[in-house]
Write an enzyme that holds these catalytic residues in place. Structure first.
Site, short mmCIF file in Angstrom:
data_model
loop_
_atom_site.label_atom_id
_atom_site.label_comp_id
_atom_site.label_asym_id
_atom_site.label_seq_id
_atom_site.Cartn_x
_atom_site.Cartn_y
_atom_site.Cartn_z
N HIS A 17 38.84 21.32 43.47
CA HIS A 17 37.97 22.36 42.91
C HIS A 17 37.46 21.90 41.55
CE1 HIS A 17 37.03 26.87 42.79
NE2 HIS A 17 36.54 26.37 41.66
N HIS A 19 33.57 21.61 39.46
CA HIS A 19 32.12 21.87 39.48
C HIS A 19 31.37 20.75 38.78
CE1 HIS A 19 32.16 26.10 40.93
NE2 HIS A 19 33.40 26.06 40.45
N GLU A 208 39.75 35.58 41.87
CA GLU A 208 39.72 35.13 40.47
C GLU A 208 39.33 36.30 39.59
OE1 GLU A 208 37.58 31.75 37.65
OE2 GLU A 208 36.56 32.48 39.44
#
Length: 368
Positions: A17, A19, A208
């Site tokens: 994970h 970005h 989240e």
């Protein structure tokens, strides 16, 4: 003895994970922004790096989102996308990452007139250049691409089709990101249906900024094979202490579902602190979830905004939560097992790259 950061840095790691628009080098932002005429809070790379972390730490969602205004602004040409992608791979390889899944939203990179396919082409070229350059430096790394649709933009069908069109060109999965509350996976139900029909892997940001309903939709509407963050699964878990003082837990139906099916959690400790999903590294749910047998992985989320690396995330867990070399090995193997690589590639990565390196450093066998 606390596991040192330099020990972790030297070991192979797997990152699921991360970005692309949250991992730029500050110096690159300064250079590209100057050419594009985009104003920055400061043009000193070191000060800019500190600004990104401070903005992310501010507790203000508006200021946090402002940070991506600056990174996305310099990712609007093919050359810039290619450079950012290449540098990202090189930075990850230098940190000892041997497999990474990099995610980004192609729809955010069309302000300069690029088509969605041109965006993908440029990023894939950059990744390939980074892998080759890392290899020339003696560092092995593989990269898989996750294409992300922004929840609020309702372009899920278009981005899903783009992912499927590039599934044989390095795109290994699909994701949705952005504001979680008010934009549930059900808004993109047709996209997830098309992906499921095409047998294409999906991970979803869930649990989240929103709670159990978001996680439930990610699993049962979107068909997610992994949960991006998923930290709020703790809302369905009651930690207990037995009469003998032994720790235990009572799990709700959703938490039990996630545990029983070993649905991986892409937990990002430092980022979760910044967004208020956790209070400290020592008390971060990643440790208790791992102790309960959940399929826990550790990731960076946005390296620039958190001022972090995967080595740093794991070293913080070692220092503040008592993680051992075996703990680091286990989450690394778990991440590799649940990557979107083909099974033979996963097995090769684990058996020939990860486990031998940890064994040489004194780690025991991976737990069953």
């Amino acid at each position: 003895m606390t596991l040192a950061a330099d020990q972790i840095a030297a070991l192979p790691k797997v990152l699921l994970h991360d970005h692309l628009d949250g991992g730029l080098r500050p110096a690159t932002i300064v250079e590209l922004a100057g050419v594009a005429g985009h104003p920055l809070p400061t043009t000193d790379p070191q000060e800019l790096g500190r600004w990104f972390v401070a903005a992310a730490d501010s507790g203000s969602l508006e200021r946090y989102l402002e940070t991506f205004t600056h990174t996305v602004a310099v990712m609007q040409t093919a050359d810039n996308l290619r450079r950012v992608a290449r540098e990202s791979v090189l930075d990850l390889a230098a940190d000892g990452v041997v497999y990474a899944e990099q995610r980004y939203a192609p729809e955010q990179h069309q302000q300069g007139g690029l088509t969605l396919q041109q965006v993908v082409d440029a990023v894939q070229e950059g990744f390939a250049e980074g892998v080759a350059q890392a290899a020339a430096q003696g560092r092995r790394i593989q990269v898989g691409t996750l294409l992300t649709a922004m929840r609020h933009a309702d372009r899920g069908d278009e981005i899903a089709a783009l992912a499927l069109a590039n599934r044989d060109r390095g795109v290994v999965g699909f994701d949705i990101a952005g504001a979680e509350k008010g934009f549930p996976p059900s808004r993109q139900a047709s996209a997830f249906g098309a992906l499921r029909a095409a047998s294409f892997p999906v991970t979803v940001h869930a649990g989240e900024a929103d709670g159990l309903q978001s996680i439930a939709e990610a699993l049962h509407v979107a068909g997610a094979l992994r949960l991006g963050h998923g930290v709020r699964i703790m809302d369905d878990i009651t930690v207990t202490t037995g009469l003998d003082g032994a720790p235990g837990a009572r799990l709700g139906r959703l938490a039990q579902w996630v545990l029983d099916r070993q649905i991986p959690l892409e937990l990002c400790p430092s980022s979760n602190l910044q967004t208020g999903a956790a209070e400290s590294i020592a008390q971060h749910p990643v440790t208790v979830l791992r102790s309960l047998g959940f399929a826990v992985t550790v990731s960076t989320d946005n390296r620039l905004q958190s001022g972090t690396t995967l080595t740093r995330e794991l070293a913080l867990l070692a220092k503040e939560a008592g993680w051992t070399l075996d703990d680091v090995r286990d989450v690394t193997v778990t991440a590799a097992e649940h990557s979107f690589l083909a099974l033979p590639q996963r097995r090769e990565l684990i058996d020939r790259v990860i486990l031998p390196a940890y064994s040489q450093n004194g780690s025991g066998r991976h737990r069953a």
